[in-house]
Enzyme design. Structure first.
Site, PDB file in Angstrom:
ATOM      1  N   GLU A  14     -38.296 -14.838  13.503  1.00 54.51           N
ATOM      2  CA  GLU A  14     -37.598 -13.868  12.656  1.00 54.51           C
ATOM      3  C   GLU A  14     -38.240 -12.491  12.764  1.00 54.51           C
ATOM      4  O   GLU A  14     -38.090 -11.640  11.887  1.00 54.51           O
ATOM      5  CB  GLU A  14     -37.574 -14.363  11.214  1.00 54.51           C
ATOM      6  CG  GLU A  14     -36.653 -15.558  11.058  1.00 54.51           C
ATOM      7  CD  GLU A  14     -36.891 -16.300   9.766  1.00 54.51           C
ATOM      8  OE1 GLU A  14     -36.184 -16.032   8.803  1.00 54.51           O
ATOM      9  OE2 GLU A  14     -37.803 -17.148   9.720  1.00 54.51           O
ATOM     10  N   SER A 150     -33.502 -18.511   8.420  1.00 49.56           N
ATOM     11  CA  SER A 150     -32.365 -17.820   9.050  1.00 49.56           C
ATOM     12  C   SER A 150     -31.437 -18.751   9.812  1.00 49.56           C
ATOM     13  O   SER A 150     -30.848 -18.374  10.818  1.00 49.56           O
ATOM     14  CB  SER A 150     -32.857 -16.716   9.993  1.00 49.56           C
ATOM     15  OG  SER A 150     -33.611 -15.779   9.275  1.00 49.56           O
ATOM     16  N   TYR A 217     -26.729 -11.838  10.578  1.00 47.41           N
ATOM     17  CA  TYR A 217     -27.233 -10.516  10.940  1.00 47.41           C
ATOM     18  C   TYR A 217     -26.231  -9.684  11.727  1.00 47.41           C
ATOM     19  O   TYR A 217     -26.574  -8.667  12.304  1.00 47.41           O
ATOM     20  CB  TYR A 217     -28.577 -10.633  11.678  1.00 47.41           C
ATOM     21  CG  TYR A 217     -29.607 -11.213  10.761  1.00 47.41           C
ATOM     22  CD1 TYR A 217     -30.115 -10.461   9.701  1.00 47.41           C
ATOM     23  CD2 TYR A 217     -30.000 -12.537  10.865  1.00 47.41           C
ATOM     24  CE1 TYR A 217     -31.001 -11.007   8.801  1.00 47.41           C
ATOM     25  CE2 TYR A 217     -30.893 -13.088   9.975  1.00 47.41           C
ATOM     26  CZ  TYR A 217     -31.394 -12.316   8.944  1.00 47.41           C
ATOM     27  OH  TYR A 217     -32.267 -12.868   8.045  1.00 47.41           O
ATOM     28  N   ARG A 256     -36.307 -15.803  -3.082  1.00 49.27           N
ATOM     29  CA  ARG A 256     -34.862 -16.064  -3.116  1.00 49.27           C
ATOM     30  C   ARG A 256     -34.635 -17.556  -2.973  1.00 49.27           C
ATOM     31  O   ARG A 256     -35.240 -18.193  -2.097  1.00 49.27           O
ATOM     32  CB  ARG A 256     -34.148 -15.326  -1.983  1.00 49.27           C
ATOM     33  CG  ARG A 256     -32.620 -15.278  -2.163  1.00 49.27           C
ATOM     34  CD  ARG A 256     -31.893 -14.772  -0.942  1.00 49.27           C
ATOM     35  NE  ARG A 256     -31.802 -15.820   0.058  1.00 49.27           N
ATOM     36  CZ  ARG A 256     -32.212 -15.708   1.317  1.00 49.27           C
ATOM     37  NH1 ARG A 256     -32.765 -14.600   1.750  1.00 49.27           N
ATOM     38  NH2 ARG A 256     -32.089 -16.723   2.146  1.00 49.27           N
ATOM     39  N   ASP A 258     -31.897 -20.566  -2.255  1.00 43.03           N
ATOM     40  CA  ASP A 258     -30.580 -20.826  -1.668  1.00 43.03           C
ATOM     41  C   ASP A 258     -30.018 -22.129  -2.226  1.00 43.03           C
ATOM     42  O   ASP A 258     -30.709 -23.151  -2.255  1.00 43.03           O
ATOM     43  CB  ASP A 258     -30.687 -20.936  -0.138  1.00 43.03           C
ATOM     44  CG  ASP A 258     -31.045 -19.603   0.507  1.00 43.03           C
ATOM     45  OD1 ASP A 258     -30.878 -18.556  -0.147  1.00 43.03           O
ATOM     46  OD2 ASP A 258     -31.487 -19.614   1.674  1.00 43.03           O
ATOM     47  N   GLU A 272     -33.353 -24.616  -0.706  1.00 37.45           N
ATOM     48  CA  GLU A 272     -34.695 -24.146  -0.350  1.00 37.45           C
ATOM     49  C   GLU A 272     -35.024 -22.882  -1.122  1.00 37.45           C
ATOM     50  O   GLU A 272     -34.157 -22.239  -1.707  1.00 37.45           O
ATOM     51  CB  GLU A 272     -34.754 -23.827   1.155  1.00 37.45           C
ATOM     52  CG  GLU A 272     -33.732 -22.754   1.550  1.00 37.45           C
ATOM     53  CD  GLU A 272     -34.180 -21.881   2.722  1.00 37.45           C
ATOM     54  OE1 GLU A 272     -35.294 -22.047   3.229  1.00 37.45           O
ATOM     55  OE2 GLU A 272     -33.391 -20.988   3.095  1.00 37.45           O
ATOM     56  N   ASN A 274     -37.126 -19.168  -0.453  1.00 37.59           N
ATOM     57  CA  ASN A 274     -37.716 -18.280   0.551  1.00 37.59           C
ATOM     58  C   ASN A 274     -38.751 -17.406  -0.140  1.00 37.59           C
ATOM     59  O   ASN A 274     -38.397 -16.603  -1.007  1.00 37.59           O
ATOM     60  CB  ASN A 274     -36.619 -17.403   1.156  1.00 37.59           C
ATOM     61  CG  ASN A 274     -35.559 -18.254   1.834  1.00 37.59           C
ATOM     62  OD1 ASN A 274     -35.732 -18.703   2.952  1.00 37.59           O
ATOM     63  ND2 ASN A 274     -34.470 -18.534   1.127  1.00 37.59           N
ATOM     64  N   GLY A 278     -35.435 -11.612   2.806  1.00 34.63           N
ATOM     65  CA  GLY A 278     -35.113 -10.511   3.705  1.00 34.63           C
ATOM     66  C   GLY A 278     -34.885  -9.233   2.915  1.00 34.63           C
ATOM     67  O   GLY A 278     -34.358  -9.262   1.799  1.00 34.63           O
TER      68      GLY A 278
HETATM   69  N1  LIG Z   1     -27.057 -29.846   3.070  1.00 36.84           N
HETATM   70  C1  LIG Z   1     -26.273 -28.854   3.463  1.00 36.84           C
HETATM   71  N2  LIG Z   1     -24.928 -28.921   3.297  1.00 36.84           N
HETATM   72  C2  LIG Z   1     -24.118 -27.917   3.708  1.00 36.84           C
HETATM   73  N3  LIG Z   1     -24.551 -26.795   4.307  1.00 36.84           N
HETATM   74  C3  LIG Z   1     -25.882 -26.657   4.507  1.00 36.84           C
HETATM   75  C4  LIG Z   1     -26.804 -27.681   4.099  1.00 36.84           C
HETATM   76  N4  LIG Z   1     -28.041 -27.267   4.443  1.00 36.84           N
HETATM   77  C5  LIG Z   1     -27.906 -26.057   5.024  1.00 36.84           C
HETATM   78  N5  LIG Z   1     -26.609 -25.677   5.065  1.00 36.84           N
HETATM   79  C6  LIG Z   1     -26.097 -24.396   5.599  1.00 36.84           C
HETATM   80  O1  LIG Z   1     -27.083 -23.827   6.457  1.00 36.84           O
HETATM   81  C7  LIG Z   1     -27.596 -22.625   5.871  1.00 36.84           C
HETATM   82  C8  LIG Z   1     -29.101 -22.527   6.085  1.00 36.84           C
HETATM   83  O2  LIG Z   1     -29.747 -23.626   5.462  1.00 36.84           O
HETATM   84  P1  LIG Z   1     -31.110 -23.484   4.652  1.00 36.84           P
HETATM   85  O3  LIG Z   1     -31.507 -24.839   4.218  1.00 36.84           O
HETATM   86  O4  LIG Z   1     -30.969 -22.446   3.585  1.00 36.84           O
HETATM   87  O5  LIG Z   1     -32.129 -23.029   5.777  1.00 36.84           O
HETATM   88  P2  LIG Z   1     -32.612 -21.592   6.319  1.00 36.84           P
HETATM   89  O6  LIG Z   1     -31.918 -20.536   5.508  1.00 36.84           O
HETATM   90  O7  LIG Z   1     -34.078 -21.611   6.091  1.00 36.84           O
HETATM   91  O8  LIG Z   1     -32.273 -21.583   7.753  1.00 36.84           O
HETATM   92  C9  LIG Z   1     -27.223 -22.704   4.403  1.00 36.84           C
HETATM   93  O9  LIG Z   1     -27.150 -21.414   3.833  1.00 36.84           O
HETATM   94  C10 LIG Z   1     -25.889 -23.429   4.467  1.00 36.84           C
HETATM   95  O10 LIG Z   1     -24.857 -22.541   4.837  1.00 36.84           O
HETATM   96 MG   LIG Z   2     -31.609 -20.465   3.533  1.00 34.90          MG
END
Ligand SMILES: Nc1ncnc2c1ncn2[C@@H]1O[C@H](COP(=O)(O)OP(=O)(O)O)[C@@H](O)[C@H]1O
Ligand SMILES: [Mg+2]
Length: 314
Positions: A14, A150, A217, A256, A258, A272, A274, A278
């Site tokens: 990143e 990301s 992005y 943040r 999510d 998760e 963060n 960002g």
């Molecule tokens: N269990 C899940 N079900 C549906 N969509 C998911 C799931 N996990 C991740 N996603 C999708 O992938 C994106 C990134 O996942 P995340 O766990 O926030 O990891 P990171 O942001 O660290 O890459 C989420 O914002 C969502 O859009």
């Molecule tokens: Mg995320």
């Protein structure tokens, strides 16, 4: 006025995002009247920090090294106060497997999941247990590296046939992989400033595309609703869950969280946290702050003040 070293860039995947966050933070700090030194984090980090002798470091790094406690540990060793979460919260939140265990332990809803490390596959025959994993979690599944951000390395598996390739992709980013139940719904993000939730942001990918690294992005790749148009009770619940996650992981200053909103049931699931959100001009936390009447300079100023106040307490 303080002497501030802005740590940016680094070696993580990143890096480019962090360069943008860092540049924006530097500009804001200068406008606020601080003496700013930007440091692109590299082999000479310690020497450059010693030369700059800042009052405080603003950590604008994302991903490995910057958000996982590595740089924070170094700043502790050097006795330099820094923005955001301490080592412990960075370690917990940067590993999705650990963070989810912490959440479950206090009853924060996070999608059911199982995890494997590389050794389990290479040396313990974990591939043969995949049918049990699939049976337990059902399809579709989400396969993701435990410690990336990301949306890097995230794959969706609609059926058993998709799982091996998804695992290969995820293992190319990390030695530990999380297999998670898929939540059909909308992405919500709740940024926290000084333990308080900012307005909820909903990410709506253009043309129904998935919300991945490119969409995130690329200007126009994703549309953000901020504040999200949600029933009041759902907004309150998302904010409450985000603050609980922040506190459970021991975050400080800002972060943040999510979440996903299940479209069929309205249930909320925390994905998760963060530790260093960002701060680019398309990032979610600055948008959320703006919706709360907190401009970018004020946001950066407050994150810095929180770090200085904590240092003064010690
Ligand atoms: N269990 C899940 N079900 C549906 N969509 C998911 C799931 N996990 C991740 N996603 C999708 O992938 C994106 C990134 O996942 P995340 O766990 O926030 O990891 P990171 O942001 O660290 O890459 C989420 O914002 C969502 O859009
Ligand atoms: Mg995320």
């Amino acid at each position: 006025m303080s002497g501030v070293a802005v740590l940016k860039g680094g070696r993580s995947l990143e890096r480019q995002v962090s360069m943008q966050s860092g540049a924006r933070v530097e500009a804001a700090l200068k406008r606020l009247g601080h003496a700013v030194v930007g440091i692109d984090v590299d082999h000479d980090l310690v020497r450059r920090l010693r030369d700059a002798a800042p009052d405080v470091a603003f950590v604008a790094l994302h991903g490995r090294d910057g958000e996982d406690g590595t740089v924070q540990e170094l700043l502790e060793v050097l006795g330099i106060p820094y923005t955001g979460s301490g080592v412990h919260a960075c370690v917990l939140s940067s590993d999705k497997v650990i963070a989810k265990h912490e959440m479950r332990a206090v009853g924060i809803p996070t999608p059911d999941s199982l995890s494997f490390n590389e050794t389990a596959f290479k040396e313990l025959g974990a591939a043969e247990a995949l049918d049990a994993v699939e049976e337990r979690l059902g399809f579709p599944l989400v396969v993701k590296p435990a410690d990336q951000g990301s949306a890097l390395g995230i794959r969706f598996a609609a059926s058993a046939a998709d799982v091996p390739a998804a695992l290969v992709a995820a293992f190319s980013y990390s030695r530990k992989v999380l297999i998670e139940r898929y939540v059909d719904g909308a992405d919500l993000a709740v940024s926290i400033l000084d333990s308080k939730a900012l307005p909820v942001v909903e990410a709506i990918p253009a043309d129904g595309l998935r919300y991945d690294f490119a969409a995130r992005y690329t200007i126009g790749g994703t549309h953000f609703a901020c504040p999200a148009e949600l029933p009041d009770a759902l907004t309150a619940r998302a904010q409450e869950l985000a603050v609980r996650t922040y506190e459970t992981l021991g975050c400080r200053g800002f972060a943040r969280v999510d979440l996903m909103r299940d479209i069929a049931t309205d249930e909320l699931w925390v994905l998760e946290a963060n530790a260093i959100p960002g701060l680019t001009d398309t990032s979610l936390m600055p948008q959320a702050a703006d919706a709360a009447g907190i401009g970018f300079d004020e946001l950066v100023g407050r994150v810095l003040e929180l770090a200085l106040a904590r240092a003064a307490e010690r």
